[in-house]
Write a protein that holds these residues in place. Sequence first.
Motif, PDB file in Angstrom:
ATOM      1  N   MET A  51       0.844  -1.200   0.000  1.00 11.95           N
ATOM      2  CA  MET A  51       0.000   0.000   0.000  1.00 11.95           C
ATOM      3  C   MET A  51       0.876   1.244   0.000  1.00 11.95           C
ATOM      4  SD  MET A  51      -3.003  -1.068  -0.415  1.00 11.95           S
ATOM      5  CE  MET A  51      -3.953   0.432  -0.167  1.00 11.95           C
ATOM      6  N   GLY A  52       1.989   1.199   0.712  1.00 17.96           N
ATOM      7  CA  GLY A  52       2.935   2.302   0.701  1.00 17.96           C
ATOM      8  C   GLY A  52       3.480   2.577  -0.687  1.00 17.96           C
ATOM      9  N   GLU A  53       3.613   1.529  -1.480  1.00 20.80           N
ATOM     10  CA  GLU A  53       4.104   1.686  -2.858  1.00 20.80           C
ATOM     11  C   GLU A  53       3.175   2.534  -3.713  1.00 20.80           C
ATOM     12  OE1 GLU A  53       6.353  -2.684  -3.014  1.00 20.80           O
ATOM     13  OE2 GLU A  53       4.594  -2.335  -4.266  1.00 20.80           O
ATOM     14  N   VAL A  54       1.897   2.599  -3.352  1.00 23.02           N
ATOM     15  CA  VAL A  54       0.938   3.423  -4.099  1.00 23.02           C
ATOM     16  C   VAL A  54       0.549   4.670  -3.308  1.00 23.02           C
ATOM     17  CG1 VAL A  54       0.082   1.532  -5.548  1.00 23.02           C
ATOM     18  CG2 VAL A  54      -1.062   2.025  -3.362  1.00 23.02           C
ATOM     19  N   GLY A  55       1.376   4.999  -2.318  1.00 26.72           N
ATOM     20  CA  GLY A  55       1.191   6.240  -1.582  1.00 26.72           C
ATOM     21  C   GLY A  55       0.146   6.226  -0.487  1.00 26.72           C
ATOM     22  N   ILE A  56      -0.237   5.038  -0.030  1.00 28.23           N
ATOM     23  CA  ILE A  56      -1.243   4.937   1.033  1.00 28.23           C
ATOM     24  C   ILE A  56      -0.603   4.283   2.253  1.00 28.23           C
ATOM     25  CG2 ILE A  56      -3.464   3.934   1.706  1.00 28.23           C
ATOM     26  CD1 ILE A  56      -4.207   4.099  -1.311  1.00 28.23           C
ATOM     27  N   ASP A  57      -0.608   5.004   3.352  1.00 25.93           N
ATOM     28  CA  ASP A  57       0.025   4.534   4.583  1.00 25.93           C
ATOM     29  C   ASP A  57      -1.010   3.864   5.479  1.00 25.93           C
ATOM     30  OD1 ASP A  57       1.523   4.105   6.852  1.00 25.93           O
ATOM     31  OD2 ASP A  57       1.814   6.235   7.311  1.00 25.93           O
ATOM     32  N   ILE A  58      -0.885   2.549   5.621  1.00 30.83           N
ATOM     33  CA  ILE A  58      -1.764   1.828   6.547  1.00 30.83           C
ATOM     34  C   ILE A  58      -0.962   1.301   7.740  1.00 30.83           C
ATOM     35  CG2 ILE A  58      -3.469   1.260   4.766  1.00 30.83           C
ATOM     36  CD1 ILE A  58      -2.396  -1.672   4.879  1.00 30.83           C
ATOM     37  N   SER A  59       0.228   1.844   7.936  1.00 30.56           N
ATOM     38  CA  SER A  59       1.093   1.354   9.016  1.00 30.56           C
ATOM     39  C   SER A  59       0.485   1.593  10.394  1.00 30.56           C
ATOM     40  CB  SER A  59       2.475   1.997   8.933  1.00 30.56           C
ATOM     41  OG  SER A  59       2.392   3.401   9.128  1.00 30.56           O
TER      42      SER A  59
END
Length: 137
Positions: A51-59
């Motif tokens: 998800m981080g690879e597409v600019g979405i932070d779900i951390s």
Amino acid sequence: MKRRVLFICSHNAARSQMAEGYLRAKYGDRYEAFSAGTTATAVHPLAVQVMGEVGIDISGHQSKDLGRFIGQEMDVVVTVCDAAQGICPMFPWAKETVHAGFPDPAAVTGAPEEQVAAFRSVRNEIVAWIDATFGGV
């Protein structure tokens, strides 16, 4: 008023987390996104990575048990895995129930590259389905 959408999966570790994160990031002006599992575990690190690879932070996401949402009205409840599909008739607070099954990327074994590729593939399927389902509404 935003429509409330709950994504349900077995463990609330990957598919439902990715769906929640994407719907919130892309269509958060129209939808309030949530996710839960029939048995909560932990958010899978590879779900966070892809998800981080597409600019979405779900951390910062946490795995949540479905029981947390009992009594909360939802406009749409979406099961994203076949195992969770059976519980939807037991969620009477949903105005609409939808099943959109995606393969479990955590079930893929093998080299790390194969595992990441599985998560990317499922992420892309989820993104395409959400865009088609919620994007034009």
